[in-house]
Scaffold this active site. Sequence first.
Site, PDB file in Angstrom:
ATOM      1  N   LYS A   1       1.042  -0.925   0.373  1.00 11.33           N
ATOM      2  CA  LYS A   1      -0.273   0.250  -0.295  1.00 11.33           C
ATOM      3  C   LYS A   1       1.105   1.144   0.147  1.00 11.33           C
ATOM      4  CE  LYS A   1      -4.166   2.046   2.551  1.00 11.33           C
ATOM      5  NZ  LYS A   1      -4.074   1.019   4.218  1.00 11.33           N
TER       6      LYS A   1
ATOM      7  N   SER B   1      -9.320   1.655   3.498  1.00 11.46           N
ATOM      8  CA  SER B   1      -8.595   2.047   2.699  1.00 11.46           C
ATOM      9  C   SER B   1      -7.123   0.763   1.514  1.00 11.46           C
ATOM     10  CB  SER B   1      -7.774   3.305   3.779  1.00 11.46           C
ATOM     11  OG  SER B   1      -6.833   2.239   4.609  1.00 11.46           O
TER      12      SER B   1
ATOM     13  N   SER C   1      -9.758  -1.060   7.247  1.00 15.22           N
ATOM     14  CA  SER C   1      -9.112  -1.258   5.832  1.00 15.22           C
ATOM     15  C   SER C   1      -8.582  -2.687   5.246  1.00 15.22           C
ATOM     16  CB  SER C   1      -8.331  -0.046   6.202  1.00 15.22           C
ATOM     17  OG  SER C   1      -8.310   1.169   6.376  1.00 15.22           O
TER      18      SER C   1
END
Length: 467
Positions: A80, A155, A179
């Site tokens: 990420k 996320s 997330s």
Amino acid sequence: MNSDIIRKDATKLAELIRTKELSPVEVVKAHLERIEIMNPEINAVVTVAHDALKAAKAAEAAALAGETLGPLHGVPFTAKDSFDTAGVPTQLGSPIFKERIPATDAPTVARMKSAGAILLAKTNLPEFSFWIESDNLLSGRTLNPWNLERTPGGSSGGESAAIAAGLSPIGLATDIAISVRGPAALTGVVGLKPTHGRIPMTGIWPRVPRRFWHAGPMARTVRDVALGYSLLAGLDGADGFSTTLPALDTGVGAKPNRPIRVGWLVKPGFGAIDKDVASTVEAAAEALKGAGVIVEPVRIPVLEQINALDLLWKLQAMETKPAFKEVTAGHEDLIYKHVRAIFDTPDTSIKDFVEAEQQIEAMRDGFAAYFQRYDALLCPVTPVPAHAHDASEFNINGQSVSSLHVMDATAFLNVTGLPGLALRFGTSSEGLPVGVQLVSPWLAESTILHLGALLESVSPVRDLHPY
């Protein structure tokens, strides 16, 4: 052959590299080609590591030379875009940080590399990792590979979409309310949010409120997530919340010396739950029962009395706003709508802040009591399968609820710090993945990894993928 490579999990790829049936160069090239083909369609990858192929050639030379190989030698991984990566941009989903290049790797990234893994790419996220979709002004919106009109969540939606679509076999994600687990469920992959502190948050931004932030691995199999966790866990000497144990038992393939007791719960405590989600949780309960686990329906009073998501909002409003305002000062025109919404959230009074902290303590006590009787909890991950982009509300069984409700079955693990594993076990009436969540006591990840492996072995959807 390339299609065969991208469908193998990280554990299998590492095995084939060790036995010289595959080379790291072949594996990395296959995933780079997959990114080139698929990423324009789903927008999961935001940056390809410029030296991935060079690293693969070095890994191949080491394998051919008979050197000692790490457990993920030559296997590509993604991260990420909130994890610092030396020499590779970490842009946090914000134009303010465009082309920001860290000098050093986050410890999590460094640990993957120490195991022989090769950084392949960085994946999309909402600005500063703060939203339930992966959309921002810098790199745009990520689409769900199962249905481009649906979200892969946030996320860590870029990471989950990349893994689901075969762009990467394993990756690094973060979780403050949903997330890791939510995106994993919405795209049909596996995600682990371990006990708070088990994986250090050093080199990952934002830093506040760090007592709720978690890092965790994502992959397409439970055994890959277990392997990733075993490599990532442990204190780093910089994150004061990070913890370690003398030994780390991933639990996959373990043979418990007594029957495991699991409670399963759909309601009450999580609000409205879609029928497809509810039936999937019940099917998973029956599957565990068939595997010899003691399973029974339960109620957990603190889930009915306290809404963990409300607590998170009250605390985040006080703690994230100063940090976000500091880094965005002078760049107000570059802030996306979701961070603007945080700025517009009213400040929490000291009285409410203290009360929220005390309710978190009560919730922890409530789960400590629950785990006196049970080894694990089985429950939903999200109340609905993958929903439409930018949805402001859901209609669940005729009831209209805010889209923030998507976090009501996950946020309680962040405020308590309990570990949770999400994996697919069903399919919605629209053909979308449906996940279930396994929760264990603190520092007992081996329990949920073992149960997850059991479910995976009998899953009716194990071999389904969106490509």
